[in-house]
Design a protein around this motif. Structure first.
Motif, short mmCIF file in Angstrom:
data_model
loop_
_atom_site.label_atom_id
_atom_site.label_comp_id
_atom_site.label_asym_id
_atom_site.label_seq_id
_atom_site.Cartn_x
_atom_site.Cartn_y
_atom_site.Cartn_z
N ARG A 4 0.86 -1.17 0.00
CA ARG A 4 0.00 0.00 0.00
C ARG A 4 0.90 1.23 0.00
O ARG A 4 1.90 1.27 0.73
CB ARG A 4 -0.92 -0.01 1.22
CG ARG A 4 -1.74 -1.28 1.31
CD ARG A 4 -2.51 -1.40 2.62
NE ARG A 4 -3.71 -0.59 2.62
CZ ARG A 4 -4.79 -0.88 3.36
NH1 ARG A 4 -4.80 -1.96 4.13
NH2 ARG A 4 -5.84 -0.10 3.33
N LEU A 6 1.71 5.13 0.76
CA LEU A 6 1.32 6.18 1.68
C LEU A 6 2.06 7.47 1.33
O LEU A 6 3.26 7.46 1.04
CB LEU A 6 1.65 5.78 3.12
CG LEU A 6 0.97 4.51 3.63
CD1 LEU A 6 1.51 4.15 5.00
CD2 LEU A 6 -0.54 4.68 3.66
N GLU A 118 -3.21 7.33 2.58
CA GLU A 118 -3.06 6.32 1.54
C GLU A 118 -3.40 6.94 0.19
O GLU A 118 -4.37 7.70 0.07
CB GLU A 118 -3.95 5.12 1.80
CG GLU A 118 -3.68 3.96 0.84
CD GLU A 118 -4.31 2.65 1.27
OE1 GLU A 118 -4.00 1.62 0.63
OE2 GLU A 118 -5.11 2.66 2.23
#
Length: 291
Positions: A4, A6, A118
């Motif tokens: 993910r 960020l 995010e």
């Protein structure tokens, strides 16, 4: 392994840092944040790596720095943890920001993480930027010295003509080869589009330059300011400055200004739908401007 991405928005007082980038044995902004992240995520040394939007030199400050990091789903959960803190429900973004600042406060109180969010995988803090905005502060011989802003303001021991500095700054705008104002790096282009170069007088009697471009090459902002300051106190005139720019060669006719007067104020990115295209466009090397 899926990750993910960020985005970190942050600020720092650059006085006691040897720049952004990690360097062995030296205190750097990147090094402090990555060490804090390793603690927070319980990662191995060197196990996290930030990509930054504007790689600042030693002594340069930032109010609007941006970086990104890729984390695994497990690391994301460790970082965000429980969404309840102090009896109040917080978002993952709020918790991640608070926890990273908490770790940094122990060793780097001169860094502040404004937010952690995010973002799409296409977001690239470095290559996705549309433009970057800096401010450079100078204080002329006419102004009173101010110890409270001395860490962020370069002293110029001469009278400066603010109106003339504003006038000549406008002549430097546009798509140009700024080799005169850049430290050469092999294989890198010095073609940039200078979008804004304005001056104003601040409340504490300093002069502040607002400089904005799609990107900057190494030392470009401090050299541009140094050249205009040289015009402002009469070392060179505006015609000579344009001749120096067009010569595309480093010169001793003006001085590169000290780092501590410079601050990265803002990095602007496109909408999510345009992130991938912008990164691809930025990675494409610009052709040199013809004679």
């Amino acid at each position: 392994m899926k990750t993910r991405r960020l985005r970190l928005d942050l600020a720092y007082d650059g006085t006691d840092f040897s720049g952004w980038a990690v360097q062995p044995g030296l205190r750097t902004v990147q090094g402090e944040i990555e060490t804090a992240l390793e603690t927070l995520l319980r990662a191995e040394p060197g196990g996290v790596r930030l990509t930054v939007g504007g790689r600042t030199d030693a002594g340069v400050h930032a109010r609007g720095q941006v970086a990104h990091i890729d984390v695994t789903h497990d690391q994301f959960a460790k970082w965000g943890g429980s969404q309840r803190a102090g009896g109040a429900v917080q978002t993952f973004d709020q918790l991640m920001t608070r926890r990273l600042n908490g770790v940094l406060a122990r060793s780097a109180p001169d860094i502040a993480i404004h937010s952690v969010n995010e973002v799409p995988a296409e977001f690239d803090a470095r290559f996705g930027a549309l433009r970057r905005r800096y401010e450079y502060r100078v204080r002329s011989a006419r102004a009173r010295r101010d110890p409270l802003t001395a860490r962020f303001t370069a002293e110029v021991p001469r009278e400066l003509d603010l109106e003339l500095m504003q006038e000549v700054s406008q002549q430097l705008l546009g798509l140009q080869d700024f080799a005169t104002f850049c430290k050469a790096r092999e294989g890198a282009t010095s073609v940039r589009e200078l979008l804004v170069f304005d001056w104003r007088e601040t409340d504490d009697e300093a002069y502040a330059a607002r400089i904005e471009a799609d990107a900057f090459c190494h030392s470009m902002v401090r050299a541009l300011v140094g050249s205009v300051v040289a015009v402002g106190h009469g070392r060179i005139d505006s015609d000579e400055l344009i001749e120096l720019r067009d010569a595309r060669s480093r010169t001793s006719r003006f001085t590169v200004m000290p780092a501590h007067g410079l601050s990265l104020e803002e990095i602007v990115y496109p909408d999510a739908s345009e992130l991938a295209a912008r990164a691809e466009q930025t990675r494409a090397r610009r052709d040199a401007i013809g004679e």
